[in-house]
Design an enzyme around this catalytic site. Sequence first.
Site, PDB file in Angstrom:
ATOM      1  N   CYS A 454       0.829  -1.209   0.000  1.00  0.00           N
ATOM      2  CA  CYS A 454       0.000   0.000   0.000  1.00  0.00           C
ATOM      3  C   CYS A 454       0.861   1.256   0.000  1.00  0.00           C
ATOM      4  O   CYS A 454       0.430   2.307  -0.492  1.00  0.00           O
ATOM      5  CB  CYS A 454      -0.950  -0.001   1.199  1.00  0.00           C
ATOM      6  N   HIS A 827      -1.045   0.979   7.578  1.00  0.00           N
ATOM      7  CA  HIS A 827      -1.593   0.980   6.215  1.00  0.00           C
ATOM      8  C   HIS A 827      -1.517   2.391   5.652  1.00  0.00           C
ATOM      9  O   HIS A 827      -1.609   3.375   6.380  1.00  0.00           O
ATOM     10  CB  HIS A 827      -3.052   0.501   6.262  1.00  0.00           C
TER      11      HIS A 827
END
Length: 996
Positions: A454, A827
Amino acid sequence: MDKILEAVVMSSYPNNVKQGLVRRVIEAAKQPMDSEQCWSMLELSTKLYLTGDTKYKREIGKEVLEVYGHYHPEEFEEFFNVRFLLSLLQEGYGPLGKRSHYVLDYIQLGLQFVLESPSANSIFSLLRIEVLRKVCERPSPKQCAKISKLLTQHPQCIPTGKHQVLFCQQLIRCIGQFQCVSEGEEDIMEFLEQVNKVSGLLQRIWRTQTSAILPSLKELFAIISSTEEQEAPSNALASVVQFVPLELMDGVIRNLTNDDSITDVQMMTAIGRMIDWVSWPLGKNIDKWIIALLKGLAAVKKFSILIEVTLSKIEKVFSKLLYPIVREGALSVLQYMLLSFQHSHEAFHLLLPHIPRLVASLKKEDSNSAASSLEQLAELIHCMFFRFSGFPDLYEPVLEAVKALPIPNEDRIKHLLGQNAWTSQKNELACFYPRLASKSETGKIGLINLGNTCYMNSIIQSLFMASDFRHSVLNLTEGNSQPLMTKLQWLFAFLEHSQRPAISPESFLSASWPPWFTPGAQQDCSEYLKYLLDRLHEEEKTGKRIYQKLKESSLMSQAVEHHYLNKTLIEKMFGGKMMTKIRCLKCLNVSSREEAFTDLSLAFPPPDRHVRGSTSVLPVEEIGPQFIEPPENPSQLTGSPWVRRKPPMAGEPAAPPMLVETLGFQESGEQANPLSSDAVGVDTAKDPLSAFGEPACTPKDSRSVLDLINYFLSPERLTAENKYHCEKCASLQDAEKVAELTEGPHYLILTLLRFSFDPQTMKRKKILDNVSIPVVLKLPVLVSPEETEDVCQRETDRAGPESGFMSVVYDLCSVVVHSGISSESGHYYCYSRECTDTVPHGQPRDGTPKPASDKQLDFEIQWYLFNDTRVSFSSFESVSNVTSFFPKDTAYVLFYRQRPGRQSCPLHEALAEAGRLHGEPSLHKDLMEAISKDNILYLQEQEKEARNRAAYISALPKSPLWWKDFDRDKDDDNSSGGCSPAAGGGGSGSFHGLVF
């Protein structure tokens, strides 16, 4: 006497009169009498009991039978013979079409009087055969319950040996066909009682004959896994499972999941139907069996079955939390389904619309069960927030609903996720990424996460949304001898033109991978961005020059043209320059060094340097390029807002320092109409969030990006261990260092240095401070003396004709957010928008915002949220408030685009000219063909998947009835009494919907 009794019963006398006469007859029956009279009375009482049209008549028949069975046993035994019972069981009693429903009750009544008789064994043998035959005929729940009652009271009549196993299997078949035809509460309660009697008989048999359990379970699985049945089997089968000893669970599940004869469709059908059993009331251990089978399927890597069943059933399981009677089991199953479904956010996101209403319902219920469930549900939700961060717009309503409930700590969350995962090998789930049926409604394309990538996806999307950079990359010609840039061009082209909802950046990842990164581990997106830009720059710089489609302006001087032609694309787009000056405080000698940069790394000021109050403009003492020594005239401190802290250096024009500013509304009264033509001012300095017409939501002591930039540009004193070695003094001396921007980049990248090394824990910790982000800001850029005259002629937004600094205006275009508390975990996702010039061609480029009548204000440009494969519409309000709602989600890397101005004139004109001449970049032939082929391939894949999915899912179990629990709950909010789900069930509609 039988005639008298019949006449009394059939008479029209009142019941109290009849009762007195009947009582006399019954008393007389206790006296000795001949066999013929006994037989006549037994025949009459049998007739009354089996065919009586009123309960009163059947009661009289029962009383007489009991008297004769007790006082005339020999005659009763002779009457109650095997042949008579066989006739009753096979032919029934009464006229055709009106056969009695009370034969089994009659037999149960009579058996108690013949248990010690010589004919007892013959009767038992007959009943063992006949009950098996009866069960094979699939009797109604009521008749099945009567058989169970008979056999429970008289276990001698239970079939034995092989017939016993067959009897258990056929009884399970009967249960599988049970249906409650009425919605009345009394009828439902009667149905539940009937089912419990039948399953209770199985429990009795299994206790005494454990060898019958496994064959029974095999039959049960055959029923629930059948794909041929038109109707789904009854949820009443749940009542059977609760009596299976838990010590058999592991063996049973292991045998099922390793049985090669069971197809995936059969297994999926079976587990789907078992999950429906959570709606069966009062069942014990049902949730344990469901979870055990789900875990068993995970152990043999049947992930496709688990995914299909979870996505098709999780909403129904969730809806059962409304009902206290099944809440505990439903919550257990829901917890495992969610905590194990870790490869994708799909399952959790299916529940998001329902969570606030369920939470409200549980709070309204105000019971111990509801309170306990709320706490467990909140823990589950926070686990999902932790696992699937990056959806602030979706999660805000849910977070608001559970904000008053306890929040689990991170260790607890990691423990729950760790112990429930289907597998510890993430690559085993690589082929089960979220299924995206179609392209996002935004028209944008997502990027597949290839295992903690990510950090790369968010950077790629931010670069892609930098439209000037994207157009330049897409305009590259073939054979440019820049392999990494070519791969980026292909990736951008697919993001622009692919029909897929998301594409895989695998090829670009392998080409741009920093060699020190650990595969599969989370990385720092800022570190990756620096490495990527440096690679692209060096690749072009070493001779692999990009072919310029952007024709340089003929108005440029040769020097300027030479300057731009010799820049790489990375330098043109992201390159800036900064002058670092160090002034010895002893000899006042100044040394300076100019350096190029592609991003500014902004440290957080210490607490004592925190901004005072809520204003976004710092006191002058803390602003950007500043003079070092106090002014000779102290009165300037009070008489002027621009405090001069050092005299001009030799050779420099005398100039007051420039503020780093945001652009906001001029007057507070104008905020009600943010689109008015004069709503935006250049020199005002208000809260950065006022740029989109709403007050700031951040606390008074929260930091702003402006604070960090001003801290970066403020003087730093070099003393003690940090003394400066002055060449003129030839020794270490106290000094002051200041940084000044000498060339503003076209795209300004700001990295907020949130990660610092903690010597106590020996780990990098994260600064979670909320930082407000201005949508528009001004940066002070130092103008060289030879440029001053040109600046005065071309610019109106400047500090003054004699000034050494000018303001460069930047518009926010991307924000990369890190969710988590460590750089090694968490994330990344990003907010982005397409920033284009706000000043049309031909109008003066003075850096001032355009009136809203010509173009919408900057904050109204559409924002998008990129989170791996998912792309959605968003807003600057979401960008600004994300940390307020989710404290671990903090802005990390910011992209700003420079508005047209002095420094960017050649580049802006070239880009604008290219845009007018060419519109969207035209791709070379090979790239266009590759995209076209992939789009055709994608359509073929979609067609094939649709066919396979239809065949695969056609057997997926459908619930006997599907009630929209939440819709009904919303509609029935005003209902009174105990019928609503929040009140604990009990009403006919809600209760029936629950059980079946």
